[in-house]
Design a protein around this motif. Structure first.
Motif, PDB file in Angstrom:
ATOM      1  N   LEU A   1       0.750  -1.283   0.056  1.00 35.62           N
ATOM      2  CA  LEU A   1       0.019  -0.075  -0.101  1.00 35.62           C
ATOM      3  C   LEU A   1       0.910   1.274  -0.055  1.00 35.62           C
ATOM      4  O   LEU A   1       0.169   2.408  -0.449  1.00 35.62           O
ATOM      5  CB  LEU A   1      -1.139  -0.091   1.263  1.00 35.62           C
ATOM      6  CG  LEU A   1      -2.202  -1.035   1.134  1.00 35.62           C
ATOM      7  CD1 LEU A   1      -2.816  -1.005   2.531  1.00 35.62           C
ATOM      8  CD2 LEU A   1      -2.980  -0.862  -0.048  1.00 35.62           C
ATOM      9  N   THR A   2       2.073   1.265   0.328  1.00 35.26           N
ATOM     10  CA  THR A   2       2.705   2.304   0.667  1.00 35.26           C
ATOM     11  C   THR A   2       4.260   2.366  -0.403  1.00 35.26           C
ATOM     12  O   THR A   2       5.174   2.983   0.010  1.00 35.26           O
ATOM     13  CB  THR A   2       3.429   2.703   1.989  1.00 35.26           C
ATOM     14  OG1 THR A   2       4.193   1.319   2.575  1.00 35.26           O
ATOM     15  CG2 THR A   2       2.128   2.823   2.990  1.00 35.26           C
ATOM     16  N   ASP A   3       4.143   1.624  -1.226  1.00 30.54           N
ATOM     17  CA  ASP A   3       5.358   1.248  -2.291  1.00 30.54           C
ATOM     18  C   ASP A   3       5.005   2.103  -3.599  1.00 30.54           C
ATOM     19  O   ASP A   3       4.018   1.234  -4.165  1.00 30.54           O
ATOM     20  CB  ASP A   3       5.459  -0.163  -2.224  1.00 30.54           C
ATOM     21  CG  ASP A   3       6.878  -0.433  -2.848  1.00 30.54           C
ATOM     22  OD1 ASP A   3       6.757  -0.406  -4.303  1.00 30.54           O
ATOM     23  OD2 ASP A   3       7.907  -0.482  -2.078  1.00 30.54           O
ATOM     24  N   ALA A   4       5.667   2.914  -3.783  1.00 29.78           N
ATOM     25  CA  ALA A   4       5.664   3.639  -5.080  1.00 29.78           C
ATOM     26  C   ALA A   4       5.828   2.782  -6.375  1.00 29.78           C
ATOM     27  O   ALA A   4       5.335   2.815  -7.476  1.00 29.78           O
ATOM     28  CB  ALA A   4       6.235   4.948  -5.109  1.00 29.78           C
TER      29      ALA A   4
ATOM     30  N   ALA B   1       1.026   6.617  -6.920  1.00 32.65           N
ATOM     31  CA  ALA B   1       2.397   6.259  -6.624  1.00 32.65           C
ATOM     32  C   ALA B   1       3.380   7.607  -6.680  1.00 32.65           C
ATOM     33  O   ALA B   1       4.338   7.865  -5.933  1.00 32.65           O
ATOM     34  CB  ALA B   1       2.923   5.503  -7.961  1.00 32.65           C
ATOM     35  N   LEU B   2       2.884   8.682  -7.327  1.00 37.62           N
ATOM     36  CA  LEU B   2       3.315   9.816  -7.222  1.00 37.62           C
ATOM     37  C   LEU B   2       3.467  10.314  -6.006  1.00 37.62           C
ATOM     38  O   LEU B   2       4.143  10.862  -5.344  1.00 37.62           O
ATOM     39  CB  LEU B   2       2.598  10.940  -8.112  1.00 37.62           C
ATOM     40  CG  LEU B   2       3.395  12.211  -8.719  1.00 37.62           C
ATOM     41  CD1 LEU B   2       4.688  11.886  -9.118  1.00 37.62           C
ATOM     42  CD2 LEU B   2       2.604  12.871  -9.648  1.00 37.62           C
TER      43      LEU B   2
ATOM     44  N   ASN C   1       9.812   7.070 -12.624  1.00 41.40           N
ATOM     45  CA  ASN C   1       8.717   6.288 -13.378  1.00 41.40           C
ATOM     46  C   ASN C   1       7.388   6.670 -12.899  1.00 41.40           C
ATOM     47  O   ASN C   1       6.255   6.554 -13.524  1.00 41.40           O
ATOM     48  CB  ASN C   1       8.911   4.615 -13.125  1.00 41.40           C
ATOM     49  CG  ASN C   1      10.052   4.189 -14.079  1.00 41.40           C
ATOM     50  OD1 ASN C   1      10.034   4.711 -15.262  1.00 41.40           O
ATOM     51  ND2 ASN C   1      10.791   3.519 -13.505  1.00 41.40           N
ATOM     52  N   SER C   2       7.087   7.030 -11.656  1.00 44.72           N
ATOM     53  CA  SER C   2       5.913   7.535 -11.240  1.00 44.72           C
ATOM     54  C   SER C   2       5.471   8.811 -11.950  1.00 44.72           C
ATOM     55  O   SER C   2       4.508   8.934 -12.410  1.00 44.72           O
ATOM     56  CB  SER C   2       6.041   7.985  -9.587  1.00 44.72           C
ATOM     57  OG  SER C   2       6.452   6.762  -8.841  1.00 44.72           O
ATOM     58  N   HIS C   3       6.415   9.615 -12.013  1.00 44.14           N
ATOM     59  CA  HIS C   3       6.157  11.010 -12.786  1.00 44.14           C
ATOM     60  C   HIS C   3       5.777  10.671 -14.246  1.00 44.14           C
ATOM     61  O   HIS C   3       4.774  11.045 -14.773  1.00 44.14           O
ATOM     62  CB  HIS C   3       7.275  11.925 -12.706  1.00 44.14           C
ATOM     63  CG  HIS C   3       7.369  12.659 -11.448  1.00 44.14           C
ATOM     64  ND1 HIS C   3       6.498  13.787 -11.221  1.00 44.14           N
ATOM     65  CD2 HIS C   3       8.322  12.567 -10.717  1.00 44.14           C
ATOM     66  CE1 HIS C   3       6.930  14.351 -10.043  1.00 44.14           C
ATOM     67  NE2 HIS C   3       7.949  13.591  -9.677  1.00 44.14           N
TER      68      HIS C   3
ATOM     69  N   TYR D   1      -0.960  20.884 -19.285  1.00 43.69           N
ATOM     70  CA  TYR D   1       0.026  21.287 -18.508  1.00 43.69           C
ATOM     71  C   TYR D   1       0.500  20.692 -17.617  1.00 43.69           C
ATOM     72  O   TYR D   1       1.713  20.556 -17.208  1.00 43.69           O
ATOM     73  CB  TYR D   1      -0.569  22.839 -17.873  1.00 43.69           C
ATOM     74  CG  TYR D   1      -0.578  24.154 -18.522  1.00 43.69           C
ATOM     75  CD1 TYR D   1       0.688  24.597 -18.692  1.00 43.69           C
ATOM     76  CD2 TYR D   1      -1.484  24.584 -19.440  1.00 43.69           C
ATOM     77  CE1 TYR D   1       0.970  25.946 -19.304  1.00 43.69           C
ATOM     78  CE2 TYR D   1      -1.356  25.670 -20.194  1.00 43.69           C
ATOM     79  CZ  TYR D   1      -0.197  26.257 -20.089  1.00 43.69           C
ATOM     80  OH  TYR D   1      -0.145  27.450 -21.054  1.00 43.69           O
ATOM     81  N   THR D   2      -0.139  19.875 -16.901  1.00 47.31           N
ATOM     82  CA  THR D   2       0.325  18.787 -15.819  1.00 47.31           C
ATOM     83  C   THR D   2       1.103  17.726 -16.599  1.00 47.31           C
ATOM     84  O   THR D   2       2.115  17.479 -15.688  1.00 47.31           O
ATOM     85  CB  THR D   2      -1.035  18.466 -14.983  1.00 47.31           C
ATOM     86  OG1 THR D   2      -1.895  19.366 -14.719  1.00 47.31           O
ATOM     87  CG2 THR D   2      -0.776  17.653 -13.683  1.00 47.31           C
ATOM     88  N   PHE D   3       0.716  17.240 -17.369  1.00 45.41           N
ATOM     89  CA  PHE D   3       1.236  16.200 -18.297  1.00 45.41           C
ATOM     90  C   PHE D   3       2.929  16.934 -18.578  1.00 45.41           C
ATOM     91  O   PHE D   3       3.754  16.046 -18.212  1.00 45.41           O
ATOM     92  CB  PHE D   3       0.749  16.167 -19.509  1.00 45.41           C
ATOM     93  CG  PHE D   3       1.416  15.011 -20.486  1.00 45.41           C
ATOM     94  CD1 PHE D   3       0.842  13.534 -20.461  1.00 45.41           C
ATOM     95  CD2 PHE D   3       2.404  15.719 -21.472  1.00 45.41           C
ATOM     96  CE1 PHE D   3       1.694  13.112 -21.531  1.00 45.41           C
ATOM     97  CE2 PHE D   3       3.100  14.648 -22.155  1.00 45.41           C
ATOM     98  CZ  PHE D   3       2.583  13.210 -22.227  1.00 45.41           C
ATOM     99  N   LYS D   4       2.961  18.178 -19.131  1.00 42.02           N
ATOM    100  CA  LYS D   4       4.495  18.679 -19.377  1.00 42.02           C
ATOM    101  C   LYS D   4       5.236  18.540 -18.199  1.00 42.02           C
ATOM    102  O   LYS D   4       6.371  18.237 -18.149  1.00 42.02           O
ATOM    103  CB  LYS D   4       4.024  19.768 -19.873  1.00 42.02           C
ATOM    104  CG  LYS D   4       5.297  20.330 -20.474  1.00 42.02           C
ATOM    105  CD  LYS D   4       5.365  21.766 -21.148  1.00 42.02           C
ATOM    106  CE  LYS D   4       6.663  22.313 -21.550  1.00 42.02           C
ATOM    107  NZ  LYS D   4       6.910  23.605 -21.369  1.00 42.02           N
ATOM    108  N   GLU D   5       4.516  19.295 -17.062  1.00 41.92           N
ATOM    109  CA  GLU D   5       5.323  19.347 -15.676  1.00 41.92           C
ATOM    110  C   GLU D   5       5.817  18.187 -15.384  1.00 41.92           C
ATOM    111  O   GLU D   5       6.987  18.072 -14.773  1.00 41.92           O
ATOM    112  CB  GLU D   5       4.239  20.056 -14.659  1.00 41.92           C
ATOM    113  CG  GLU D   5       4.698  20.521 -13.520  1.00 41.92           C
ATOM    114  CD  GLU D   5       3.498  20.867 -12.471  1.00 41.92           C
ATOM    115  OE1 GLU D   5       3.438  20.415 -11.536  1.00 41.92           O
ATOM    116  OE2 GLU D   5       2.505  21.705 -13.152  1.00 41.92           O
ATOM    117  N   HIS D   6       5.227  17.054 -15.207  1.00 40.93           N
ATOM    118  CA  HIS D   6       5.667  15.768 -14.755  1.00 40.93           C
ATOM    119  C   HIS D   6       6.490  15.143 -15.765  1.00 40.93           C
ATOM    120  O   HIS D   6       7.565  14.375 -15.309  1.00 40.93           O
ATOM    121  CB  HIS D   6       4.507  14.910 -14.369  1.00 40.93           C
ATOM    122  CG  HIS D   6       3.628  15.505 -13.072  1.00 40.93           C
ATOM    123  ND1 HIS D   6       4.097  15.145 -11.808  1.00 40.93           N
ATOM    124  CD2 HIS D   6       2.439  16.015 -13.058  1.00 40.93           C
ATOM    125  CE1 HIS D   6       3.169  15.542 -11.046  1.00 40.93           C
ATOM    126  NE2 HIS D   6       2.128  16.140 -11.771  1.00 40.93           N
TER     127      HIS D   6
END
Length: 240
Positions: free
Chosen positions: A37-40, A80-81, A89-91, A115-120
């Motif tokens: 549950l806490t593993d990215a 994950a992020l 890989n999360s980004h 915009y969010t896509f580009k940022e990540h």
């Protein structure tokens, strides 16, 4: 450090395999969900696998199933992020899955998500410059913005003081960088290099790259889609 103990090589081999292997990976990941549950690293793999199976469902004409799985993949990648902001890989998988729901969102959301896509993706490149897919994805963003319709540009102008702009030349530099890191083996990337050259009016270069692309085998759903476009562009410009 990752707590993800299921042999990741085995899982990754399944995820990158054919449909049967992908389904096996999906089952393995789903069955272990409560453990991680806490593993990215676990979550971006589950997001990737869910996204790929969604594309396969789409290829079979299961439109609703595809949509449901894409939203599920996006939520998993977001998790994950949230768990690890330093994971390239999360980004990357957050960007990919966010981009994939664009068809179901209104124009305004689609532009905001862009915009969010580009940022990540830029963050993913900053964290891992050697992953060709990150450069390809930034190229896709540039190409998508360059190809925006007049209506979409108007919508962007109402949302942002400075709406996004890009050029075919800018997109091309990112696709060429992806090819430099992984030369001549990625059908879809070669297609986009060809498409950029078409937009730049450099038809002989376009044909050269598209012919390279057409020689590569069709393995994935993305390859199938790319192949159709490669053939149609070559039919149009191949004789020039």
């Amino acid at each position: 450090s990752s707590e993800f103990e299921t042999p990741t090589e085995e899982i990754d081999t399944f995820i990158d395999g054919g449909e049967t292997e992908k389904l096996k990976a999906y089952e393995l990941l789903q069955n272990n969900k409560t453990k991680y549950l806490t593993d990215a690293d676990f979550h971006w793999r589950l997001a990737k696998c869910t996204y790929q199976l969604a594309q396969i469902e789409g290829g079979k004409g299961n439109v609703e199933k595809k949509k449901e799985m894409l939203y599920s993949a996006k939520d998993t990648a977001e998790r994950a992020l949230h768990l690890n902001q330093k994971s390239a890989n999360s980004h990357k998988w957050y960007s990919i899955t966010l981009g994939s729901i664009g068809d179901y969102e209104g124009t305004q959301n689609k532009i905001k998500n862009g915009y969010t896509f580009k940022e990540h993706i830029e963050k993913a490149i900053e964290l891992n410059k050697k992953d060709p897919s990150n450069h390809h994805l930034l190229g896709r963003w540039c190409y998508g913005v360059y190809m925006l319709s007049w209506l979409e540009r108007k919508a962007a102008a109402t949302l942002f003081a400075t709406p996004p702009t890009s050029t075919a030349g800018e997109a091309l530099t990112h696709f060429l960088e992806a090819d430099r890191l992984n030369p001549g083996v990625w059908k879809e990337n070669l297609l986009y290099i060809g498409k950029c050259y078409v937009e730049l009016g450099k038809y002989p270069e376009a044909v050269e790259w598209l012919e390279k692309a057409s020689l590569l085998p069709v393995v994935s759903q993305d390859d199938k889609t790319a192949e159709i476009e490669i053939e149609s562009i070559l039919a149009k410009y191949g004789g020039k």
